[in-house]
Write a protein that holds these residues in place. Sequence first.
Motif, PDB file in Angstrom:
ATOM      1  N   PRO A  16      51.681  34.061  93.531  1.00 14.14           N
ATOM      2  CA  PRO A  16      52.054  35.451  93.258  1.00 14.14           C
ATOM      3  C   PRO A  16      51.595  35.833  91.847  1.00 14.14           C
ATOM      4  N   ALA A  17      51.442  37.111  91.590  1.00 16.45           N
ATOM      5  CA  ALA A  17      50.904  37.599  90.317  1.00 16.45           C
ATOM      6  C   ALA A  17      51.668  37.043  89.117  1.00 16.45           C
ATOM      7  N   GLU A  18      52.991  37.018  89.192  1.00 13.90           N
ATOM      8  CA  GLU A  18      53.793  36.517  88.065  1.00 13.90           C
ATOM      9  C   GLU A  18      53.488  35.042  87.782  1.00 13.90           C
ATOM     10  N   GLU A  19      53.327  34.261  88.814  1.00 18.83           N
ATOM     11  CA  GLU A  19      53.018  32.841  88.648  1.00 18.83           C
ATOM     12  C   GLU A  19      51.570  32.638  88.180  1.00 18.83           C
ATOM     13  N   GLN A  20      50.675  33.528  88.583  1.00 21.60           N
ATOM     14  CA  GLN A  20      49.304  33.465  88.086  1.00 21.60           C
ATOM     15  C   GLN A  20      49.296  33.670  86.576  1.00 21.60           C
ATOM     16  N   GLU A  21      50.089  34.613  86.102  1.00 23.25           N
ATOM     17  CA  GLU A  21      50.178  34.876  84.666  1.00 23.25           C
ATOM     18  C   GLU A  21      50.737  33.653  83.931  1.00 23.25           C
ATOM     19  N   PHE A  22      51.760  33.025  84.517  1.00 16.25           N
ATOM     20  CA  PHE A  22      52.331  31.809  83.938  1.00 16.25           C
ATOM     21  C   PHE A  22      51.265  30.712  83.835  1.00 16.25           C
ATOM     22  N   ALA A  23      50.498  30.521  84.919  1.00 15.76           N
ATOM     23  CA  ALA A  23      49.458  29.493  84.934  1.00 15.76           C
ATOM     24  C   ALA A  23      48.393  29.788  83.882  1.00 15.76           C
ATOM     25  N   CYS A  24      48.039  31.041  83.730  1.00 14.67           N
ATOM     26  CA  CYS A  24      47.034  31.424  82.735  1.00 14.67           C
ATOM     27  C   CYS A  24      47.538  31.121  81.323  1.00 14.67           C
ATOM     28  N   GLU A  25      48.782  31.449  81.039  1.00 14.76           N
ATOM     29  CA  GLU A  25      49.356  31.159  79.727  1.00 14.76           C
ATOM     30  C   GLU A  25      49.430  29.652  79.474  1.00 14.76           C
TER      31      GLU A  25
END
Length: 72
Positions: A16-25
């Motif tokens: 999901p988008a929120e988890e993608q952002e977490f992975a990117c960080e």
Amino acid sequence: MSETVMKAARMMNLLPAEEQEFACEFIKRLLRAWDPDYTKLTADEETALQAAEKSGFLSESEIDWDHLDQIA
């Protein structure tokens, strides 16, 4: 891009988008820990640098910056 990087990107795309952002960080933090001052070269950068060094380029110390107009 290596197969491993493409595989990681495909897996991230499943999140999901929120988890993608977490992975990117997380990846950003990992990179900062590995190279905090961004001075390490990737394999491609190292190859390009070696090619440039063999090409006969001038180093900055060899340039007379006060008389650039005299360069032919």
